[in-house]
Design an enzyme around this catalytic site. Sequence first.
Site, PDB file in Angstrom:
ATOM      1  N   ASN A 211       0.871  -1.168   0.000  1.00  0.00           N
ATOM      2  CA  ASN A 211       0.000   0.000   0.000  1.00  0.00           C
ATOM      3  C   ASN A 211       0.910   1.220   0.000  1.00  0.00           C
ATOM      4  O   ASN A 211       1.440   1.611   1.031  1.00  0.00           O
ATOM      5  CB  ASN A 211      -0.887  -0.045   1.256  1.00  0.00           C
TER       6      ASN A 211
ATOM      7  N   ARG B 183      -2.566  -2.075  -3.502  1.00  0.00           N
ATOM      8  CA  ARG B 183      -3.800  -1.326  -3.268  1.00  0.00           C
ATOM      9  C   ARG B 183      -3.766  -0.083  -4.154  1.00  0.00           C
ATOM     10  O   ARG B 183      -2.804   0.689  -4.127  1.00  0.00           O
ATOM     11  CB  ARG B 183      -3.883  -0.911  -1.804  1.00  0.00           C
TER      12      ARG B 183
ATOM     13  N   HIS C 118     -12.915   2.437   0.290  1.00  0.00           N
ATOM     14  CA  HIS C 118     -12.963   1.366   1.294  1.00  0.00           C
ATOM     15  C   HIS C 118     -13.677   0.117   0.756  1.00  0.00           C
ATOM     16  O   HIS C 118     -14.127  -0.733   1.541  1.00  0.00           O
ATOM     17  CB  HIS C 118     -13.748   1.784   2.572  1.00  0.00           C
TER      18      HIS C 118
ATOM     19  N   ARG D  19     -12.072  14.422   8.591  1.00  0.00           N
ATOM     20  CA  ARG D  19     -12.839  14.890   7.423  1.00  0.00           C
ATOM     21  C   ARG D  19     -14.261  15.232   7.825  1.00  0.00           C
ATOM     22  O   ARG D  19     -14.873  14.537   8.652  1.00  0.00           O
ATOM     23  CB  ARG D  19     -12.889  13.810   6.344  1.00  0.00           C
TER      24      ARG D  19
ATOM     25  N   GLY E 282     -15.062   0.790  14.927  1.00  0.00           N
ATOM     26  CA  GLY E 282     -16.134  -0.211  14.895  1.00  0.00           C
ATOM     27  C   GLY E 282     -15.788  -1.468  15.685  1.00  0.00           C
ATOM     28  O   GLY E 282     -16.649  -2.072  16.320  1.00  0.00           O
TER      29      GLY E 282
ATOM     30  N   ASN F  66     -13.382  -1.656  18.162  1.00  0.00           N
ATOM     31  CA  ASN F  66     -12.857  -1.441  19.518  1.00  0.00           C
ATOM     32  C   ASN F  66     -13.731  -0.599  20.432  1.00  0.00           C
ATOM     33  O   ASN F  66     -13.536  -0.594  21.638  1.00  0.00           O
ATOM     34  CB  ASN F  66     -11.484  -0.748  19.426  1.00  0.00           C
TER      35      ASN F  66
ATOM     36  N   GLU G 297      -7.971  -5.781   5.194  1.00  0.00           N
ATOM     37  CA  GLU G 297      -7.833  -5.381   3.793  1.00  0.00           C
ATOM     38  C   GLU G 297      -6.644  -6.070   3.126  1.00  0.00           C
ATOM     39  O   GLU G 297      -6.703  -6.390   1.940  1.00  0.00           O
ATOM     40  CB  GLU G 297      -7.716  -3.854   3.702  1.00  0.00           C
TER      41      GLU G 297
HETATM   42  P1  ADP Z   1      -7.474   3.973   9.371  1.00  0.00           P
HETATM   43  O1  ADP Z   1      -8.625   4.696   8.787  1.00  0.00           O
HETATM   44  O2  ADP Z   1      -6.288   4.842   9.635  1.00  0.00           O
HETATM   45  O3  ADP Z   1      -7.157   2.634   8.731  1.00  0.00           O
HETATM   46  P2  ADP Z   1      -8.228   2.361  11.696  1.00  0.00           P
HETATM   47  O4  ADP Z   1      -9.303   1.520  11.122  1.00  0.00           O
HETATM   48  O5  ADP Z   1      -6.956   1.717  12.073  1.00  0.00           O
HETATM   49  O6  ADP Z   1      -7.976   3.654  10.836  1.00  0.00           O
HETATM   50  O7  ADP Z   1      -8.852   3.101  12.982  1.00  0.00           O
HETATM   51  C1  ADP Z   1      -8.075   4.006  13.720  1.00  0.00           C
HETATM   52  C2  ADP Z   1      -8.960   4.658  14.759  1.00  0.00           C
HETATM   53  O8  ADP Z   1      -9.562   3.660  15.594  1.00  0.00           O
HETATM   54  C3  ADP Z   1      -8.192   5.543  15.731  1.00  0.00           C
HETATM   55  O9  ADP Z   1      -8.068   6.859  15.237  1.00  0.00           O
HETATM   56  C4  ADP Z   1      -9.055   5.504  16.976  1.00  0.00           C
HETATM   57  O10 ADP Z   1      -9.964   6.588  16.935  1.00  0.00           O
HETATM   58  C5  ADP Z   1      -9.840   4.225  16.861  1.00  0.00           C
HETATM   59  N1  ADP Z   1      -9.468   3.253  17.889  1.00  0.00           N
HETATM   60  C6  ADP Z   1      -8.426   2.431  17.899  1.00  0.00           C
HETATM   61  N2  ADP Z   1      -8.400   1.696  19.049  1.00  0.00           N
HETATM   62  C7  ADP Z   1      -9.477   2.084  19.763  1.00  0.00           C
HETATM   63  C8  ADP Z   1     -10.014   1.715  21.045  1.00  0.00           C
HETATM   64  N3  ADP Z   1      -9.442   0.784  21.804  1.00  0.00           N
HETATM   65  N4  ADP Z   1     -11.130   2.343  21.452  1.00  0.00           N
HETATM   66  C9  ADP Z   1     -11.725   3.277  20.690  1.00  0.00           C
HETATM   67  N5  ADP Z   1     -11.259   3.661  19.481  1.00  0.00           N
HETATM   68  C10 ADP Z   1     -10.157   3.076  19.033  1.00  0.00           C
END
Ligand code: ADP
Length: 402
Positions: A14, A95, A184, A245, A336, A338, A388
């Site tokens: 990527n 990607r 996405h 954004r 989603g 976490n 992904e």
């Molecule tokens: P990207 O769009 O950069 O691929 P990710 O899917 O990795 O992003 O998501 C990153 C975001 O997930 C972080 O900015 C944070 O807000 C959220 N995140 C990560 N871990 C946790 C957690 N334990 N609890 C809540 N939010 C989390």
Amino acid sequence: MTAPHPTSTVLVINSGSSSIKYQLVDPAGGEAVASGIVERIGEELGAVKHVAHGTTTKREVPVPDHAVGLRIVLGLFDEIGPDLAGSHVVAVGHRVVQGGALFDGPVLIDPQVEKQIEDLSPLAPLHNPANLTGIRVAQALLPDVPHVAVFDTAFFRTLPDAAATYAIDADVAAEHQVRRYGAHGTSHQFVSRRVAEVLDRPLADLNQIVLHLGNGASASAVRGGEAVETSMGLTPLEGLVMGTRSGDIDPAVVFHLHRNAGMSIDAIDDLLNRRSGIKGICGENDFRTLHDLVAAGDEKAALALDVYLHRLRKYIGAYHAVLGRLDVLTFTAGVGENDDIVRLRVCQGLEPMGIVVDPVRNEGRIGVPTVISPDGAPVTVLVVPTNEELAIARQAVDVIGA
Ligand code: ADP
């Protein structure tokens, strides 16, 4: 116990404007054999991280361009492992962000495909040129394996015209390829298919909403495995409120800021893509910090979370209407997977639509596919981790027929 040696692997790349993320994936077992990232390409000092055999190696070295970056990566495979020559690399999967109206699936890269990716650059000026650089550098360094492009937009080529068309002058739209392409897509496709596997139900029978909530965020409506709506548009700026954004906004905000605040188009682009969303409202874009601020009584943080949840709820309602009947609602990506507060709160008040979350099932970070709605609920609510890189690896294998 050591995992069995994979019979074949795919190197997934990527390539961004100043970074290269990579993963060596076992497409059959789904494991990441090694992974890493080269960051700050072009700056005085670049940062390299390589994770393999359970250890992380970090280096700070000058990385003037992508070719040097990828050469460093290949050097790390030689030095630390796993040995690429012995890893049965059957393909390199790249990607690519924007496939426009040209690509509805992954393709073997040849000079014509490269030209098409280049021609689509005006639609993704930050991404496609960087993706193409990664492709060219990787081809030069790994000339003996097939290279496959996997497009972020491809899954959304099935969007009906009613969903893909912007209501603007048709000639202008056609001349400048202005329509909704989504993004996405690799994640939405992977997750919606996983849902059918996990529930052991035919994909063709399911009406789904997928919420990919990471730093970037998007929603999709999927009927029988085909995407019929998605929240991102010409670019990933449209739709949900994201980390930085704005998502949906009255386009007249742009005219207003340009005419009355004297902001240049580039400055507004920067504002809406990098200084808006959750961060724009409260100064933070990580949800862990956001919740801490809310708990401490920070009003801006509470407003940011409310705006975020309100937009999400609107999209769930809209996509429910688009689908007519909703069977499954799935959360994925960083937030989603976490964030149990977001999952619980977004579904509050949606009970009349059949959407209910069991607070106990929902609790905490969820790392494996899990149903979080009560048994017998009209809509099955799930958390399904996205992957992904694995999706790209599997698509690459499909293309080359390995
Ligand atoms: P990207 O769009 O950069 O691929 P990710 O899917 O990795 O992003 O998501 C990153 C975001 O997930 C972080 O900015 C944070 O807000 C959220 N995140 C990560 N871990 C946790 C957690 N334990 N609890 C809540 N939010 C989390």
